[in-house]
Write an enzyme that holds these catalytic residues in place. Structure first.
Site, mmCIF file in Angstrom:
data_model
loop_
_atom_site.group_PDB
_atom_site.id
_atom_site.type_symbol
_atom_site.label_atom_id
_atom_site.label_comp_id
_atom_site.label_asym_id
_atom_site.label_seq_id
_atom_site.Cartn_x
_atom_site.Cartn_y
_atom_site.Cartn_z
ATOM 1 C CG HIS A 184 14.473 12.870 25.232
ATOM 2 N ND1 HIS A 184 14.043 12.893 23.922
ATOM 3 C CD2 HIS A 184 13.380 13.155 25.998
ATOM 4 C CE1 HIS A 184 12.751 13.164 23.895
ATOM 5 N NE2 HIS A 184 12.324 13.344 25.135
ATOM 6 N NE ARG A 210 14.748 4.701 22.839
ATOM 7 C CZ ARG A 210 13.609 5.336 22.609
ATOM 8 N NH1 ARG A 210 13.513 6.622 22.892
ATOM 9 N NH2 ARG A 210 12.578 4.701 22.114
ATOM 10 C CB CYS A 258 36.315 25.514 24.681
ATOM 11 S SG CYS A 258 35.451 24.356 23.602
ATOM 12 C CB THR A 261 33.479 25.305 18.903
ATOM 13 O OG1 THR A 261 34.345 24.274 19.421
ATOM 14 C CG2 THR A 261 34.223 26.135 17.872
ATOM 15 N N GLY A 262 32.801 24.782 22.072
ATOM 16 C CA GLY A 262 32.184 23.753 22.921
ATOM 17 C C GLY A 262 32.493 22.343 22.447
ATOM 18 C CB ILE A 263 33.527 21.023 19.144
ATOM 19 C CG1 ILE A 263 32.306 21.574 18.411
ATOM 20 C CG2 ILE A 263 33.928 19.669 18.563
ATOM 21 C CD1 ILE A 263 32.576 21.942 16.940
ATOM 22 N N GLY A 264 35.503 20.769 21.515
ATOM 23 C CA GLY A 264 36.632 20.083 22.144
ATOM 24 C C GLY A 264 36.310 19.683 23.580
ATOM 25 C CG ASP A 295 39.392 27.177 25.896
ATOM 26 O OD1 ASP A 295 38.439 27.985 26.053
ATOM 27 O OD2 ASP A 295 39.689 26.696 24.783
ATOM 28 C CG HIS A 296 42.439 30.695 25.467
ATOM 29 N ND1 HIS A 296 42.710 29.340 25.354
ATOM 30 C CD2 HIS A 296 42.341 31.166 24.191
ATOM 31 C CE1 HIS A 296 42.797 29.024 24.074
ATOM 32 N NE2 HIS A 296 42.564 30.112 23.341
ATOM 33 C CG HIS A 300 14.123 9.039 27.213
ATOM 34 N ND1 HIS A 300 14.187 9.142 25.839
ATOM 35 C CD2 HIS A 300 12.950 9.615 27.585
ATOM 36 C CE1 HIS A 300 13.102 9.767 25.397
ATOM 37 N NE2 HIS A 300 12.338 10.049 26.434
#
Ligand code: RB5
Length: 142
Positions: free
Chosen positions: A98, A136, A65, A67-70, A9-10, A133
């Site tokens: 993993h 899982r 973005c 935070t990277g979270i969205g 994003d911006h 891995h």
């Protein structure tokens, strides 16, 4: 040679540009899915655009973005996408080894440029270990 998709994003535009230029030197095939300016825009549009472009399992993506979270939340809605928000090189190595992550998410307001480059290089250089891995990973989808 891997196909690597970049989007932001911006808030992530400057770091995404830096990372895509850096990775392009490593003989990967690069796709820049936007944003193409740092004018305010909505991160889910770019996460979805990148994830919809994935054509085969060998592809990788990098989403940036603030935070990277969205970006991670939006990308992980797509079947076949395993997006990992990484703030350290250890995150990046283990996300690949993993979790077989195929999309790296970074926060441009969290992670400095040099560290973001190192995280991206580690992510792209690390192979999935498979074995226990994989079992899982198979259990994640409900
Ligand atoms: C944009 O201000 C910001 O909310 C976005 O870049 C991201 O951090 C969302 O997770």
């Amino acid at each position: 040679m891997s196909r690597i998709y970049f989007a932001s994003d911006h808030a992530g535009f400057n770091l995404k540009t830096l990372l895509s230029q850096h990775v392009a030197k490593r003989q990967h095939i690069i796709f820049d899915m936007g944003a193409y300016t740092n004018e305010s825009c909505d991160y889910p549009l770019f996460a979805h655009k990148l994830c919809e472009a994935f054509e085969y399992p060998a592809d990788f993506g990098v989403l940036v973005c603030g935070t990277g979270i969205g970006m991670a939340m939006a990308a992980n809605r797509h079947s076949g996408i395993r997006a990992a928000l990484c703030a350290t090189e250890l995150h990046a190595r283990l996300a690949r080894a993993h979790n077989n992550a195929n999309v790296l998410c970074l926060g441009a307001r969290i992670t400095g440029d040099e560290l973001a480059i190192a995280i991206t290089e580690t992510f792209l250089a690390t192979d999935f270990e498979g074995g226990r891995h994989q079992k899982r990973l198979d259990m994640i989808n409900i």
